[in-house]
Motif scaffolding. Structure first.
Motif, PDB file in Angstrom:
ATOM      1  N   GLU A 126      -6.854  -0.341   7.608  1.00 23.31           N
ATOM      2  CA  GLU A 126      -8.039   0.114   6.887  1.00 23.31           C
ATOM      3  C   GLU A 126      -7.656   1.017   5.722  1.00 23.31           C
ATOM      4  N   ARG A 127      -8.582   1.127   4.762  1.00 24.07           N
ATOM      5  CA  ARG A 127      -8.480   2.073   3.648  1.00 24.07           C
ATOM      6  C   ARG A 127      -7.151   1.959   2.896  1.00 24.07           C
ATOM      7  N   ILE A 128      -6.689   0.736   2.724  1.00 22.16           N
ATOM      8  CA  ILE A 128      -5.422   0.484   2.028  1.00 22.16           C
ATOM      9  C   ILE A 128      -5.652   0.647   0.534  1.00 22.16           C
ATOM     10  N   CYS A 129      -4.891   1.537  -0.094  1.00 21.98           N
ATOM     11  CA  CYS A 129      -5.106   1.756  -1.523  1.00 21.98           C
ATOM     12  C   CYS A 129      -3.850   2.275  -2.211  1.00 21.98           C
ATOM     13  N   VAL A 130      -3.741   1.898  -3.482  1.00 23.93           N
ATOM     14  CA  VAL A 130      -2.649   2.342  -4.347  1.00 23.93           C
ATOM     15  C   VAL A 130      -3.287   2.827  -5.647  1.00 23.93           C
ATOM     16  N   ILE A 131      -2.850   3.976  -6.130  1.00 22.81           N
ATOM     17  CA  ILE A 131      -3.345   4.518  -7.395  1.00 22.81           C
ATOM     18  C   ILE A 131      -3.129   3.464  -8.495  1.00 22.81           C
ATOM     19  N   LYS A 132      -4.115   3.300  -9.351  1.00 24.09           N
ATOM     20  CA  LYS A 132      -4.158   2.217 -10.340  1.00 24.09           C
ATOM     21  C   LYS A 132      -2.858   2.036 -11.125  1.00 24.09           C
ATOM     22  N   GLU A 133      -2.285   3.118 -11.631  1.00 23.51           N
ATOM     23  CA  GLU A 133      -1.076   2.999 -12.477  1.00 23.51           C
ATOM     24  C   GLU A 133       0.135   2.447 -11.724  1.00 23.51           C
ATOM     25  N   TYR A 134       0.075   2.441 -10.394  1.00 26.19           N
ATOM     26  CA  TYR A 134       1.225   2.011  -9.589  1.00 26.19           C
ATOM     27  C   TYR A 134       1.022   0.627  -8.963  1.00 26.19           C
ATOM     28  N   ARG A 135      -0.073  -0.040  -9.273  1.00 22.70           N
ATOM     29  CA  ARG A 135      -0.312  -1.368  -8.709  1.00 22.70           C
ATOM     30  C   ARG A 135       0.585  -2.409  -9.380  1.00 22.70           C
ATOM     31  N   GLY A 136       0.795  -3.513  -8.661  1.00 23.33           N
ATOM     32  CA  GLY A 136       1.600  -4.599  -9.200  1.00 23.33           C
ATOM     33  C   GLY A 136       3.095  -4.372  -9.036  1.00 23.33           C
ATOM     34  N   LYS A 137       3.483  -3.389  -8.225  1.00 25.82           N
ATOM     35  CA  LYS A 137       4.908  -3.067  -8.024  1.00 25.82           C
ATOM     36  C   LYS A 137       5.322  -3.244  -6.567  1.00 25.82           C
ATOM     37  N   SER A 138       4.543  -3.981  -5.795  1.00 25.45           N
ATOM     38  CA  SER A 138       4.791  -4.261  -4.375  1.00 25.45           C
ATOM     39  C   SER A 138       4.616  -3.052  -3.460  1.00 25.45           C
ATOM     40  N   PHE A 139       3.997  -1.975  -3.950  1.00 25.49           N
ATOM     41  CA  PHE A 139       3.785  -0.808  -3.098  1.00 25.49           C
ATOM     42  C   PHE A 139       2.762  -1.095  -1.997  1.00 25.49           C
ATOM     43  N   GLY A 140       1.739  -1.869  -2.317  1.00 25.51           N
ATOM     44  CA  GLY A 140       0.756  -2.253  -1.305  1.00 25.51           C
ATOM     45  C   GLY A 140       1.412  -3.057  -0.191  1.00 25.51           C
ATOM     46  N   LYS A 141       2.285  -3.967  -0.570  1.00 22.43           N
ATOM     47  CA  LYS A 141       3.015  -4.769   0.416  1.00 22.43           C
ATOM     48  C   LYS A 141       3.867  -3.865   1.310  1.00 22.43           C
ATOM     49  N   GLU A 142       4.562  -2.907   0.729  1.00 20.37           N
ATOM     50  CA  GLU A 142       5.387  -1.980   1.516  1.00 20.37           C
ATOM     51  C   GLU A 142       4.539  -1.214   2.522  1.00 20.37           C
ATOM     52  N   LEU A 143       3.382  -0.776   2.094  1.00 23.75           N
ATOM     53  CA  LEU A 143       2.466  -0.035   2.959  1.00 23.75           C
ATOM     54  C   LEU A 143       2.028  -0.908   4.135  1.00 23.75           C
ATOM     55  N   ILE A 144       1.655  -2.144   3.856  1.00 23.53           N
ATOM     56  CA  ILE A 144       1.186  -3.053   4.903  1.00 23.53           C
ATOM     57  C   ILE A 144       2.309  -3.383   5.884  1.00 23.53           C
TER      58      ILE A 144
END
Length: 140
Positions: free
Chosen positions: A69-87
């Motif tokens: 739940e509540r998965i989010c990445v600050i806008k300037e850091y999107r597109g760098k696979s950080f969301g994938k790392e979090l998941i």
């Protein structure tokens, strides 16, 4: 990005701050809907890039699922696979706790992102906080 489970009050406040920036300021989710009663019992995650909090999420366990739940990445850091790392970090904890399935409610614009990570859509579209979502699951 360094992903860690929140352990201190300061880290929890940083995670909440990231969520407020993304969901409340950027996506216009009402603040009273963003922080809820489940925050007290959830496992919270925080992602740091150069010691700055840039990503956050929470994990709860319901039925036979680990619920992301509540998965989010600050806008300037999107597109760098950080969301994938979090998941992936969240999925590791789900497996460590002995669960075999992950579940999440994805904003429809992020559905393809989750499909690339192995999630499959199991619901029709529904609204949550004024944003269209779908429910997705993954066998771990």
């Amino acid at each position: 990005m360094e992903v860690k489970i929140v352990e201190t009050h300061e880290e929890l406040e940083q995670a909440y701050h990231v969520r407020m920036v993304v969901f409340v300021e950027e996506q216009n989710v009402p603040a009273e809907e963003e922080l809820d009663e489940f925050d007290k019992t959830a496992i919270h995650f925080i992602g740091y890039e150069k010691k700055q909090a840039i990503a956050a999420s929470r994990l709860r366990f319901t039925e036979e699922y680990g619920k992301l739940e509540r998965i989010c990445v600050i806008k300037e850091y999107r597109g760098k696979s950080f969301g994938k790392e979090l998941i992936l970090a969240m999925e590791d904890v789900i497996k460590e706790k002995g669960y075999k399935k992950a579940k999440l409610n994805a904003q429809t614009h992020a559905e393809e992102f989750y499909k690339k990570l192995g999630y499959e859509t199991i619901s029709g579209e529904f609204m949550d906080a004024g944003i269209p979502h779908v429910t997705m699951i993954k066998e771990l």
